[in-house]
Design a protein around this motif. Sequence first.
Motif, mmCIF file in Angstrom:
data_model
loop_
_atom_site.group_PDB
_atom_site.id
_atom_site.type_symbol
_atom_site.label_atom_id
_atom_site.label_comp_id
_atom_site.label_asym_id
_atom_site.label_seq_id
_atom_site.Cartn_x
_atom_site.Cartn_y
_atom_site.Cartn_z
ATOM 1 N N LEU A 249 -4.942 5.932 -1.240
ATOM 2 C CA LEU A 249 -6.244 5.663 -0.649
ATOM 3 C C LEU A 249 -7.331 6.570 -1.215
ATOM 4 C CD1 LEU A 249 -5.061 5.133 3.010
ATOM 5 C CD2 LEU A 249 -6.502 3.542 1.764
ATOM 6 N N ALA B 84 -6.674 1.501 -3.889
ATOM 7 C CA ALA B 84 -6.320 1.108 -2.522
ATOM 8 C C ALA B 84 -6.163 -0.391 -2.359
ATOM 9 C CB ALA B 84 -7.376 1.620 -1.536
ATOM 10 N N SER C 60 0.819 -1.206 0.000
ATOM 11 C CA SER C 60 0.000 0.000 0.000
ATOM 12 C C SER C 60 0.857 1.262 0.000
ATOM 13 C CB SER C 60 -0.916 0.008 1.225
ATOM 14 O OG SER C 60 -1.687 -1.157 1.262
#
Length: 217
Positions: free
Chosen positions: A126, A132, A120
């Motif tokens: 995000l 994401a 990530s």
Amino acid sequence: MDDVFAMMFWMGFLCCLPVLVIGGSVGFVVYRNTQRRAASAAIAQGLGLQPTARAKQMQWYEGRLPNGRLCAYVPIIFKRTSYNYEGQRRGSYVSAARLVLEVKREQPLHVNVFRHENWSQKRAPLDSFATAFAADNGSKLTSSQQAALLGFAQTYPSATIWLGDRAGASTDVFNAPEVMAGSTSFLLFEYQVVNPSPEEIHVKVVELSQLASLFET
């Protein structure tokens, strides 16, 4: 005479120093592991879980929550490899807590949605579900389900989140075949922590239960 005693003292100290260092290190590790086991037992007791499988020196705890949902918990230690600015590889040990909750369904989800901390941070912002998460058949989820997963990831940006089916699940999730064996699908949450409190884990379980319920319809 004082010089002789001083020399004998320092020679003895230097001879004993390696023993003291090794003994102190071993003692600290034993103390830390004892504290971790005690904390894990307290967490399991608070959730009504029982020790079940043990694999790779990790003790799993499993049981049903008051709402009937199957829950599994395991404290883990994993080795992380990093590189400094000179390109030299370094290894460090990281403590984490892994919670896995049952997604109660008659039929599997047939999806595999994954967000890992290291992956990530490097590649997955995000700002949307698509960026994401790494997802197989993620389009099978409704827009509200995708939004719920994204919102949860935004709340815990450094955590690992995994939604999938128990059958054929990677051994990275379940390193013992008996863990969550009766479940059709699961929701995993893992975050870095040394000794989490029972209250802290209880909060996470409540949040995960609410999230898991969104995938049962």
